[in-house]
Design a protein around this motif. Structure first.
Motif, short mmCIF file in Angstrom:
data_model
loop_
_atom_site.label_atom_id
_atom_site.label_comp_id
_atom_site.label_asym_id
_atom_site.label_seq_id
_atom_site.Cartn_x
_atom_site.Cartn_y
_atom_site.Cartn_z
N LEU A 56 14.59 1.03 1.71
CA LEU A 56 13.92 0.17 0.75
C LEU A 56 14.92 -0.80 0.12
O LEU A 56 14.66 -2.00 0.00
CB LEU A 56 13.26 0.99 -0.36
N SER A 57 16.05 -0.25 -0.29
CA SER A 57 17.07 -1.06 -0.95
C SER A 57 17.58 -2.17 -0.05
O SER A 57 17.86 -3.29 -0.51
CB SER A 57 18.23 -0.16 -1.38
N GLU A 94 0.83 -1.20 0.00
CA GLU A 94 0.00 0.00 0.00
C GLU A 94 0.87 1.26 0.00
O GLU A 94 1.83 1.35 0.76
CB GLU A 94 -0.90 0.02 1.23
N PRO A 95 0.50 2.25 -0.83
CA PRO A 95 1.29 3.49 -0.90
C PRO A 95 1.50 4.15 0.46
O PRO A 95 2.57 4.68 0.75
CB PRO A 95 0.45 4.38 -1.82
N SER A 96 0.48 4.10 1.33
CA SER A 96 0.60 4.74 2.63
C SER A 96 1.69 4.09 3.47
O SER A 96 2.40 4.76 4.23
CB SER A 96 -0.73 4.70 3.38
N LYS A 97 1.85 2.77 3.34
CA LYS A 97 2.88 2.07 4.11
C LYS A 97 4.27 2.40 3.56
O LYS A 97 5.22 2.53 4.33
CB LYS A 97 2.62 0.56 4.08
N VAL A 98 4.38 2.49 2.24
CA VAL A 98 5.66 2.87 1.64
C VAL A 98 6.04 4.28 2.07
O VAL A 98 7.17 4.54 2.48
CB VAL A 98 5.59 2.78 0.10
N THR A 99 5.08 5.19 2.00
CA THR A 99 5.33 6.58 2.39
C THR A 99 5.74 6.68 3.85
O THR A 99 6.68 7.41 4.20
CB THR A 99 4.07 7.44 2.13
#
Length: 362
Positions: A30-31, A12-17
């Motif tokens: 992330l890497s 989900e975008p919110s979790k990535v953000t």
């Protein structure tokens, strides 16, 4: 602390953000999270991907200029010609000691090797000063696709402020690097403005050309799908000049206006890459070119770069030098603008090539 959130393309975008921005892990987190495919937030439109936008010319190079003979008129001509045609050139034998360059690169790696919680104390939400900023991408809130880069941005006010606010992991090395580049910056500007009929740089003009400086420490982690994203999107700098220290990995691409192709700026050990910024394009009434450039993501190695942005002061009004018209026909193509307004306009939007300079056109 190692990242603990499992990120996938479909997270989900919110979790990535939250993971990247709010918790401060950045794209480095992330890497290092075991990511095998790029989150969709980082997938650029096809036309923005470096391998598909026009032809990348591998055999061509920006000019490489030997700065060992400062008083040689041929060297001055080479600098000005490069500024007019390319907007970019690479200098060698410039007088900045190699150990200073290596130390600031080591300090950059040291800062980004800090725990996320420590780096995040310098984020927009947590920093005690707007002059010290740790972040990721360019302007996340305005971007349709994020860029694969973390950065620490340091606006220089004084040694005392730097000692109090800049991260200890890199502070001393960054200050030394900035001091050692002072002479080469002044020499380059003296040469460049002389061709514009500005024969003397008094205090007023020196403040206008280089009254403020910002240095960025940029970190580009290994990317699982580098062909789908960018490290930095198409843009020109808003500076007077930018002095860039690359590592040996490379990844900087410059647009050639005549052919609309892109060329890779091959790293040369000990060199510095110089490019003209929008402010000098405006002050030269378009004679010197600030040129679009971008940075590729890398699938094999982490990469760093350290640019110094040499700028007017925020309170300065910029416009073409009157001397530009002293011996040549022509009219001003740029109006007078407050430099801080110009910079705010740049940072309000995503990278969009050369469109920022339109803000100053008559």
């Amino acid at each position: 602390m190692a990242p603990t959130l499992a990120i996938t393309t479909n997270t989900e975008p919110s979790k990535v953000t939250d993971f990247v921005l709010n918790k401060g892990f950045g794209v480095k987190g992330l890497s290092e999270s075991g990511l095998r495919s790029l989150p969709k937030e980082y997938i650029q439109p096809i036309e923005e991907r470096i391998i598909t936008v026009n032809e990348v010319v591998h055999g061509e190079s920006i000019p490489i200029i030997d700065m060992s003979k400062w008083d040689d008129p041929k060297m001055a001509d080479s600098i000005c010609n490069a500024a007019e045609k390319w907007g970019f050139f690479q200098i060698v034998n410039h007088g900045v000691p190699i150990e200073v360059l290596e130390s600031v690169q080591e300090a950059t790696c040291r800062f980004f090797g800090l725990p996320a919680e420590e780096k995040n104390t310098h984020s927009k939400e947590n920093s005690g000063s707007n002059n010290v900023r740790y972040g990721t991408s360019f302007t996340p809130e305005a971007e349709k696709a994020l860029e694969w880069k973390d950065y620490l941005s340091l606006f220089y006010v004084s040694d005392d402020e730097a000692s109090a606010l800049w991260p200890a992991a890199c502070r001393d090395e960054v200050l030394e690097y900035m001091k050692k580049t002072e002479t080469v910056i002044k020499r380059l500007l003296r040469v460049l403005v002389k061709r514009l009929n500005v024969t003397e740089i008094d205090t007023e003009k020196e403040n206008l050309l280089m009254g403020s400086k910002r240095i960025n420490l940029n970190y580009y982690p290994i990317c699982p799908n580098p062909e789908l994203t960018v490290g930095v999107g198409r843009h020109s700098d808003v500076s007077t000049l930018t002095i860039l220290l690359q590592d040996e990995i490379g990844g900087l691409y410059v647009r050639v206006e005549e052919s609309d192709n892109w060329i890779h700026v091959r790293p040369i050990k000990g060199s510095l890459v110089i490019n003209i910024g929008d402010a000098l394009q405006i002050m030269s009434n378009g004679r010197y070119k600030s040129v679009e450039h971008r940075v590729a993501a890398n699938g094999k190695s982490d990469r760093i770069s350290v640019p110094i942005f040499v700028n007017p002061r925020p309170s300065d009004m910029i416009s073409p030098f009157p001397e530009v018209f002293a011996t040549a026909q022509g009219t001003a193509i740029y109006k007078q603008v407050l430099y801080s307004d110009y910079v705010k306009h740049f940072f309000r939007k995503a990278h969009d090539g050369k469109r920022t300079v339109d803000f100053a056109k008559i």
